[in-house]
Each structure stands twice: as structure tokens, then as C-alpha cells.
Write an enzyme that holds these catalytic residues in place. Structure first.
Site, PDB file in Angstrom:
ATOM      1  N   SER A 113       2.851  -1.735  10.477  1.00 51.45           N
ATOM      2  CA  SER A 113       4.292  -1.820  10.746  1.00 51.45           C
ATOM      3  C   SER A 113       4.855  -3.227  10.529  1.00 51.45           C
ATOM      4  CB  SER A 113       4.609  -1.323  12.162  1.00 51.45           C
ATOM      5  OG  SER A 113       4.241   0.035  12.302  1.00 51.45           O
ATOM      6  N   HIS A 133      -9.788   1.758   4.577  1.00 52.83           N
ATOM      7  CA  HIS A 133      -8.536   1.934   5.325  1.00 52.83           C
ATOM      8  C   HIS A 133      -8.783   2.959   6.436  1.00 52.83           C
ATOM      9  CE1 HIS A 133      -4.462   3.019   6.361  1.00 52.83           C
ATOM     10  NE2 HIS A 133      -4.055   1.929   5.753  1.00 52.83           N
ATOM     11  N   ASN A 188       0.869  -1.177   0.000  1.00 53.38           N
ATOM     12  CA  ASN A 188       0.000   0.000   0.000  1.00 53.38           C
ATOM     13  C   ASN A 188       0.904   1.225   0.000  1.00 53.38           C
ATOM     14  OD1 ASN A 188      -1.818   2.040   0.455  1.00 53.38           O
ATOM     15  ND2 ASN A 188      -2.353   1.427   2.547  1.00 53.38           N
ATOM     16  N   GLY A 222       1.914   2.685  10.684  1.00 46.74           N
ATOM     17  CA  GLY A 222       2.904   3.749  10.509  1.00 46.74           C
ATOM     18  C   GLY A 222       3.588   4.164  11.797  1.00 46.74           C
ATOM     19  N   LYS A 251       0.156   4.236  -0.426  1.00 44.76           N
ATOM     20  CA  LYS A 251      -0.499   5.455   0.081  1.00 44.76           C
ATOM     21  C   LYS A 251      -0.213   6.623  -0.885  1.00 44.76           C
ATOM     22  CE  LYS A 251      -0.305   3.489   4.643  1.00 44.76           C
ATOM     23  NZ  LYS A 251      -0.326   3.695   6.078  1.00 44.76           N
ATOM     24  N   GLU A 258      -7.139   5.340   7.484  1.00 42.87           N
ATOM     25  CA  GLU A 258      -6.832   6.728   7.111  1.00 42.87           C
ATOM     26  C   GLU A 258      -8.006   7.347   6.361  1.00 42.87           C
ATOM     27  OE1 GLU A 258      -3.105   5.897   5.189  1.00 42.87           O
ATOM     28  OE2 GLU A 258      -2.190   5.455   7.129  1.00 42.87           O
ATOM     29  N   GLU A 269      -5.995  -4.316  10.537  1.00 42.87           N
ATOM     30  CA  GLU A 269      -4.976  -3.288  10.727  1.00 42.87           C
ATOM     31  C   GLU A 269      -5.280  -2.514  12.008  1.00 42.87           C
ATOM     32  OE1 GLU A 269      -2.856  -2.283   6.768  1.00 42.87           O
ATOM     33  OE2 GLU A 269      -4.479  -0.877   7.067  1.00 42.87           O
TER      34      GLU A 269
HETATM   35  P1  PGA Z   1       2.413   0.533   7.686  1.00 41.53           P
HETATM   36  O1  PGA Z   1       1.014   0.763   6.944  1.00 41.53           O
HETATM   37  O2  PGA Z   1       2.978  -0.780   7.197  1.00 41.53           O
HETATM   38  O3  PGA Z   1       3.248   1.709   7.285  1.00 41.53           O
HETATM   39  O4  PGA Z   1       2.132   0.505   9.159  1.00 41.53           O
HETATM   40  C1  PGA Z   1       0.113  -0.306   6.717  1.00 41.53           C
HETATM   41  C2  PGA Z   1      -1.156   0.265   6.135  1.00 41.53           C
HETATM   42  O5  PGA Z   1      -1.587   1.336   6.569  1.00 41.53           O
HETATM   43  O6  PGA Z   1      -1.757  -0.347   5.222  1.00 41.53           O
END
Ligand code: PGA
Length: 260
Positions: free
Chosen positions: A216, A98, A13, A177, A15, A100, A171
Site C-alpha cells: 500500500s 511474492h 508490480n 493491497g 500483478k 501471493e 512486504e
Molecule cells: P500494493 O501491492 O501496493 O497493492 O499493496 C504491493 C505488492 O504486492 O507488491
């Protein structure tokens, strides 16, 4: 059906990151290794790079996904992108709900369910993201949050006979993140719970739906997470922007495929 029959899926992903130059560089390295990977791999770039990714990935086995789609089929929806447009660029997957997008675009469970149906109708596989915040975990409501997020989507898909097209990504919002990963046991508990929620609709479909872990995931923790019986792959954010790290995670999944 057991975990061995759910082929591991590693999804990047990206982003809102990248440029035409970094897309070419990143996919050049990943694409060159693609034939050696025994797991399924997909990349979800920003919309504007789908065409370039489609061209660069065409000779590889790596699949393409998008990060969102409109819950409407077409029309006066400025800024939105439809499911049919994504299939036009040979997308196979689409990330939906997601955290976000739930946080910054106010996406509710019902909108995620409508988007999932749009995706499936167009022939895309929706990867529906669910997960609790740190406050929800601290107040012991993780299972309540997960069951609500799953139920709203699964109700709609089951009614249309489409539940088997679903992929789930667990998630935990606090792990995204942040550099903090759920331990393998904490993640396994959530994944097994999600599978039990799906089993309420159909035991056999629950066994075939893939449940990815995201938050992460890195080469250092991928082996412990991906070895868990209900963790069928990873949704990788930060580490997917580094070709070596992303490939290392795909190598871990490939090694696990070989022993299953
Ligand atoms: P990350 O993001 O691996 O940077 O924690 C995962 C995601 O948000 O899909």
C-alpha cells in the site's frame, strides 16, 4: 557504503492486471516522463505483455521485470517460463517469492532460493519478497519469519558467491493491497533487521543490497517511507496501475536522490 550510494529503485508490480490497450496507455504516460526521473524505475507486467512493454519502453530508461520464473532451465514444464526467456525480452529484474505466490502456489523458501539462483545465472536481478502475516506480527515472530526467509535464500546465493546480486522487498502481508501501510518506523525496523541478517554473510554486501518496501505505498506515504535510512525504494502494486500515482512516487524518490 551508506544509503546515499544505494540508488533508489521504484518497481511497479502490475500483478494480473491490464490489457494491450491499458499497457499502451499507462506506459505512454510513464515513458514520456522517464527522462525527468532521477531514480531507477522498473515495471513488472504479466508475462504476455513483456514483448509489448519491451517495444514501448525501448526508447525510455525504464527497465523491465517479470513477476516469477521457473526454477528449471528448460524442458517439459507446461505453463512455466524460464530465466533465459525473460532475458530474451530484455528483462533485468524478476520478482520472486511474492506472498501471493507463496500463498496460492505453495512456494516455499527453498524454491525461492532455487529460482533466485536461476535468475542470477541468466543475468537477471532477483527481487526476493519477504514479510510476515498479521498473526505472525501479533505473536511477536516478525524477526523470526524474516530471518528464516532471508537465510534460506542468502545461504544459497552466498555459497555461489552471488549475494551481491540480490535485491530484497520487505512486504508485510497485512499491508499488501489492504490500504493499511506499515508506518515508516515499523518498516525501518524491519529493513534494518533484514540488513543485519545480510551483514552476517558480509558487512559490505549488506550495505550495498537494496531493500525495497511494498504494501500500500502511495504518493501520500511515499515520502515518509522512502526517507528512512534503510528503505531503498518501493515495490508498488495498486498505485502502479495509475500513471500519475506511480510517477508521483517516482518523483518523491527522485527528490530524495537529489539531496543524498
Ligand atoms: P500494493 O501491492 O501496493 O497493492 O499493496 C504491493 C505488492 O504486492 O507488491
Amino acid at each position: 557504503m551508506g544509503a546515499g550510494l544505494r540508488r533508489k529503485l521504484i518497481v511497479g508490480n502490475w500483478k494480473m492486471n491490464g490489457s494491450r490497450q491499458t499497457v499502451r496507455e499507462l506506459l505512454g504516460v510513464i515513458g514520456a516522463r522517464s527522462k525527468a526521473l532521477g531514480c531507477e524505475v522498473a515495471i513488472c507486467p504479466p508475462f504476455v505483455y513483456l514483448d509489448l512493454c519491451d517495444v514501448v519502453l525501448s526508447a525510455t530508461g525504464i527497465k523491465l521485470g517479470a513477476q516469477d520464473l521457473s526454477e528449471h532451465a528448460n524442458g517439459a514444464r507446461t505453463g512455466d517460463v524460464s530465466a533465459a526467456m525473460l532475458t530474451d525480452f530484455r528483462c533485468r529484474y524478476v520478482l520472486l517469492g511474492h506472498s501471493e505466490r507463496r500463498a496460492s502456489h505453495g512456494e516455499c523458501d527453498e524454491a525461492v532460493a532455487r529460482k533466485a539462483l536461476q535468475a542470477i545465472t541468466a543475468g537477471l536481478s532477483p527481487i526476493v519478497c519477504v514479510g510476515e502475516t498479521w498473526e505472525e506480527r501479533q505473536s511477536d515472530s516478525t524477526h523470526d519469519v524474516l530471518s528464516r526467509q532471508i537465510r534460506v535464500v542468502a545461504d544459497v546465493l552466498a555459497r555461489s558467491g552471488q549475494l551481491m546480486a540480490l535485491t530484497v522487498a520487505y512486504e508485510p502481508v497485512w499491508a499488501i493491497g489492504s490500504g493499511v501501510t506499515a508506518t515508516a518506523d515499523v518498516a525501518q525496523d524491519a529493513h534494518a533487521f533484514i540488513r543485519r541478517c545480510l551483514a552476517g554473510y558480509s558487512a559490505s554486501i549488506a550495505q550495498s543490497v537494496r531493500i525495497l518496501y511494498g504494501g500500500s505505498m502511495k504518493p501520500e506515504n511515499a515520502a515518509a517511507l522512502l526517507a528512512m535510512p534503510d528503505i531503498d525504494g518501493g515495490l508498488i502494486g495498486g498505485a502502479s496501475l495509475n500513471a500519475q500515482q506511480f510517477l508521483s512516487i517516482a518523483d518523491v524518490a527522485t527528490a530524495l536522490e537529489a539531496v543524498q
